[in-house]
Design a protein around this motif. Structure first.
Motif, mmCIF file in Angstrom:
data_model
loop_
_atom_site.group_PDB
_atom_site.id
_atom_site.type_symbol
_atom_site.label_atom_id
_atom_site.label_comp_id
_atom_site.label_asym_id
_atom_site.label_seq_id
_atom_site.Cartn_x
_atom_site.Cartn_y
_atom_site.Cartn_z
ATOM 1 N N MET A 39 32.065 52.607 35.014
ATOM 2 C CA MET A 39 31.697 51.950 33.769
ATOM 3 C C MET A 39 32.044 52.854 32.580
ATOM 4 S SD MET A 39 30.657 49.386 35.385
ATOM 5 C CE MET A 39 30.373 48.402 33.926
ATOM 6 N N ALA A 40 31.949 52.270 31.381
ATOM 7 C CA ALA A 40 32.333 53.024 30.178
ATOM 8 C C ALA A 40 31.479 54.281 30.008
ATOM 9 C CB ALA A 40 32.197 52.121 28.949
ATOM 10 N N ASP A 41 30.226 54.256 30.493
ATOM 11 C CA ASP A 41 29.362 55.436 30.328
ATOM 12 C C ASP A 41 29.587 56.475 31.425
ATOM 13 O OD1 ASP A 41 28.231 54.300 32.558
ATOM 14 O OD2 ASP A 41 26.260 53.956 31.681
ATOM 15 N N GLY A 42 30.601 56.260 32.279
ATOM 16 C CA GLY A 42 30.944 57.246 33.308
ATOM 17 C C GLY A 42 30.232 57.013 34.634
ATOM 18 N N THR A 43 29.230 56.130 34.666
ATOM 19 C CA THR A 43 28.543 55.847 35.934
ATOM 20 C C THR A 43 29.364 54.827 36.736
ATOM 21 O OG1 THR A 43 27.300 54.039 34.989
ATOM 22 C CG2 THR A 43 26.263 56.226 34.909
ATOM 23 N N HIS A 44 28.936 54.610 37.978
ATOM 24 C CA HIS A 44 29.654 53.665 38.836
ATOM 25 C C HIS A 44 28.741 52.513 39.216
ATOM 26 C CE1 HIS A 44 31.840 57.433 39.146
ATOM 27 N NE2 HIS A 44 32.916 56.663 39.295
ATOM 28 N N GLN A 45 29.306 51.350 39.343
ATOM 29 C CA GLN A 45 28.533 50.177 39.725
ATOM 30 C C GLN A 45 29.266 49.389 40.803
ATOM 31 O OE1 GLN A 45 25.326 48.501 38.394
ATOM 32 N NE2 GLN A 45 25.220 50.695 38.696
ATOM 33 N N LEU A 46 28.473 48.787 41.695
ATOM 34 C CA LEU A 46 29.023 47.937 42.759
ATOM 35 C C LEU A 46 28.622 46.495 42.503
ATOM 36 C CD1 LEU A 46 27.836 49.802 46.001
ATOM 37 C CD2 LEU A 46 29.643 50.429 44.415
ATOM 38 N N ARG A 47 29.495 45.588 42.875
ATOM 39 C CA ARG A 47 29.144 44.161 42.903
ATOM 40 C C ARG A 47 29.861 43.528 44.094
ATOM 41 N NH1 ARG A 47 26.329 46.069 39.677
ATOM 42 N NH2 ARG A 47 25.881 45.432 37.534
ATOM 43 N N GLN A 48 29.330 42.430 44.560
ATOM 44 C CA GLN A 48 29.951 41.724 45.684
ATOM 45 C C GLN A 48 30.749 40.514 45.175
ATOM 46 O OE1 GLN A 48 26.534 42.778 45.844
ATOM 47 N NE2 GLN A 48 27.411 44.541 46.872
ATOM 48 N N TYR A 49 31.897 40.274 45.805
ATOM 49 C CA TYR A 49 32.692 39.081 45.513
ATOM 50 C C TYR A 49 33.192 38.483 46.824
ATOM 51 C CZ TYR A 49 32.167 40.527 40.767
ATOM 52 O OH TYR A 49 31.576 40.871 39.569
ATOM 53 N N SER A 50 33.005 37.176 46.970
ATOM 54 C CA SER A 50 33.457 36.490 48.177
ATOM 55 C C SER A 50 34.976 36.475 48.213
ATOM 56 C CB SER A 50 32.965 35.040 48.167
ATOM 57 O OG SER A 50 31.566 35.023 48.095
ATOM 58 N N LEU A 51 35.535 36.504 49.397
ATOM 59 C CA LEU A 51 36.991 36.375 49.523
ATOM 60 C C LEU A 51 37.304 34.888 49.380
ATOM 61 C CD1 LEU A 51 37.357 38.952 52.402
ATOM 62 C CD2 LEU A 51 38.165 39.217 50.046
ATOM 63 N N SER A 52 37.962 34.542 48.270
ATOM 64 C CA SER A 52 38.134 33.120 47.949
ATOM 65 C C SER A 52 39.363 32.542 48.617
ATOM 66 C CB SER A 52 38.216 32.933 46.435
ATOM 67 O OG SER A 52 39.324 33.636 45.910
ATOM 68 N N SER A 53 40.129 33.386 49.277
ATOM 69 C CA SER A 53 41.299 32.905 50.000
ATOM 70 C C SER A 53 41.824 34.054 50.845
ATOM 71 C CB SER A 53 42.385 32.472 49.011
ATOM 72 O OG SER A 53 43.583 32.260 49.688
ATOM 73 N N ASN A 54 42.618 33.688 51.802
ATOM 74 C CA ASN A 54 43.295 34.693 52.606
ATOM 75 C C ASN A 54 44.770 34.348 52.472
ATOM 76 O OD1 ASN A 54 44.250 36.365 54.487
ATOM 77 N ND2 ASN A 54 42.902 35.709 56.140
ATOM 78 N N PRO A 55 45.403 34.859 51.383
ATOM 79 C CA PRO A 55 46.747 34.345 51.053
ATOM 80 C C PRO A 55 47.829 34.764 52.048
ATOM 81 C CG PRO A 55 45.782 35.603 49.218
ATOM 82 C CD PRO A 55 44.961 35.874 50.431
ATOM 83 N N GLY A 56 47.434 35.378 53.131
ATOM 84 C CA GLY A 56 48.437 35.715 54.141
ATOM 85 C C GLY A 56 48.837 37.167 54.064
ATOM 86 N N GLY A 57 49.433 37.654 55.139
ATOM 87 C CA GLY A 57 49.876 39.041 55.177
ATOM 88 C C GLY A 57 48.718 39.977 54.897
#
Ligand SMILES: Cc1cc2nc3c(=O)[nH]c(=O)nc-3n(C[C@H](O)[C@H](O)[C@H](O)COP(=O)(O)OP(=O)(O)OC[C@H]3O[C@@H](n4cnc5c(N)ncnc54)[C@H](O)[C@@H]3O)c2cc1C
Ligand code: HEM
Length: 404
Positions: free
Chosen positions: A198-216
């Motif tokens: 983040m801009a203040d130098g700390t780190h943040q995690l968030r989860q995101y679903s895999l919205s596709s498996n475009p191959g390879g």
């Protein structure tokens, strides 16, 4: 197995502990982050700390687990533990950290409940804690093993190979492992964590679903910009990804985790019903893309609610995927319909005019009020609770009510 003596003490003190859990968990996080600031930087989600959602999820899970043990001393409530273990693996929790959490949690319990916590009461709750921790630790070990990573060693650098604007407030990022190696196996419906500075130098995690498996070796996430208002500020990670992340940039992703995925055999023929609202469409398109890649003949019913066709992320792709499946159809609901979707229905999702296939596995994702409402409609239509699987885009504040 919870011993009979401890069960009696836990039963006697559960109302007092449950009643004070909010204060206990508030104190727990405050003292733990004071002494161990590295946990807030790069592990815990500070939005969930600020809103109190993580505190409530932790409290609810402990009360839920203790309640299950009192009903059956050998209980290991699967839904509750599985969801937490997957989330823990997705943020890299390791077994040594359970001792740290224990120290601050029990310190907070002693402070808040004072003299009510006799050594016998503390020992009984200790037993509950370690039964829960033990169950989580063994599940997390299996998840790390299954993902082919060292416990906690979940991070890998990826490169954004494409950035695509889906709607005015939703962007997709297609990613490839930066080391040129193979992408890890992901099950349709699962999510990854992203780790950003983040801009203040700390780190943040968030989860995101895999919205596709475009191959390879490609994977895709689709991110909605969270805009603040009277209730809170703009979402920090989604805003950063929207404003900063461009093609060619790097992004740290965890291995994929999540217990809401299509786990039927590839040749399964039973129906699948995918129900979502808003950005809750992402795991559904992931599942749909998987079924299309398998050329599945399963009956698939996709139900989605959104503000308008223009706000409906991945709408054209959803049509395309449904068109590639021989027995699939989609029904959309919009608050503000538009000419792009002449067959859509108006207003919130109402399943009364929709025939649901028998014996279907139902996947549900969207805001909590939407999921509560639609789950009620599904149960009313005769879908058994055990066939409804849901993903919550935040700490699960719903599970304690539905653990049965
Ligand atoms: C399993 C899973 C899958 C997910 N999949 C997706 C997906 O596919 N696509 C997607 O877009 N999202 C997804 N999410 C949600 C995503 O992880 C983030 O929660 C989302 O992007 C918001 O993160 P943020 O950092 O932008 O917001 P945050 O900064 O975390 O803020 C979140 C909310 O908390 C409020 N808040 C923050 N600070 C305060 C404060 N001090 N006081 C009051 N309120 C406050 C904010 O106003 C905002 O409403 C998923 C989540 C999970 C758990
Ligand atoms: C018995 C002990 C524990 C219990 C009961 C517990 C419970 C929970 C619950 C209920 C959640 C929310 C899951 C969801 O998303 O729905 C969660 C998330 C989390 N837990 Fe634990 N946990 C325990 C131990 C630990 C330990 C040892 C760590 C490591 C320091 C840890 C770190 C986290 C983190 C980082 C999250 C995600 C937080 C967020 O995204 O806001 N937990 N845990």
């Amino acid at each position: 197995m919870l011993s009979a003596e401890s069960a009696a003490l836990v039963r006697a003190t559960l109302p007092a502990v449950a009643g004070a859990l909010d204060e206990i968990t508030t104190r727990f996080y405050a003292t733990m982050f004071h002494d161990r600031p590295e946990l807030l930087d790069g592990m815990f989600n500070r939005g969930n700390q600020a809103s109190g959602a993580q505190r409530r999820a932790l409290a609810g899970s402990i009360a839920g687990f203790a309640g299950a043990l009192l009903a059956d001393p050998g209980a290991r409530p699967d839904g509750l533990l599985s969801r937490i273990a997957h989330k823990h693996a997705a943020v890299g929790v390791t077994d040594d950290q359970y001792t740290v959490v224990h120290k601050y949690l029990f310190g907070a319990i002693a402070e808040v409940l004072g003299d009510a916590v006799t050594p016998e009461v503390a020992a009984a709750w200790d037993e509950v804690y370690w039964l829960m921790a033990g169950a989580l630790i063994s599940r997390e070990a299996l998840l790390y093993q299954d993902a082919g990573v060292q416990p906690g060693g979940i991070w890998r650098p990826w490169t954004v190979v494409e950035r695509r604007t889906e709607t005015p407030d939703v962007v997709s990022f297609v990613l490839r492992p930066a080391d040129g190696g193979r992408a890890p196996r992901a099950r349709a419906g699962q999510y990854v964590s992203v780790r950003v500075r983040m801009a203040d130098g700390t780190h943040q995690l968030r989860q995101y679903s895999l919205s596709s498996n475009p191959g390879g070796e490609l994977r895709r996430i689709t991110v909605k910009r969270v805009t603040g208002g009277a209730d809170g500020p703009d979402g920090e990670v989604s805003t950063l990804l929207h404003d900063r992340l461009r093609e060619g940039d790097g992004l740290l992703l965890s291995a994929p985790f999540g217990d809401v995925f299509l786990d039927d055999p590839v040749d399964a023929t039973t129906p699948v019903v995918l129900v979502s609202a808003g950005i809750g469409c992402t795991p559904m398109t992931g599942i749909l893309a998987h079924l299309a890649a398998l050329r599945s003949i399963r009956p698939v019913l996709l139900l989605h609610a959104d503000r308008s066709p223009g706000d409906h992320a991945l709408r054209a792709e959803t049509h395309d995927l449904v068109g590639r499946l021989p027995s699939a159809r989609a029904v959309f609901w919009y608050d503000r319909p538009g000419p792009e979707e002449p067959d859509a229905r108006t207003g919130p999702m109402d399943l009364s005019g929709t025939e649901l296939p028998d014996d279907a596995t139902v996947f549900l994702c969207g805001p909590l009020p939407f999921m509560r409402e639609v789950r009620g409609q599904l149960l009313g239509a005769g879908v058994p609770a055990r066939r409804i699987r849901y993903e919550v885009f935040g700490p699960d504040l719903w599970l304690p009510d539905t653990a049965a």
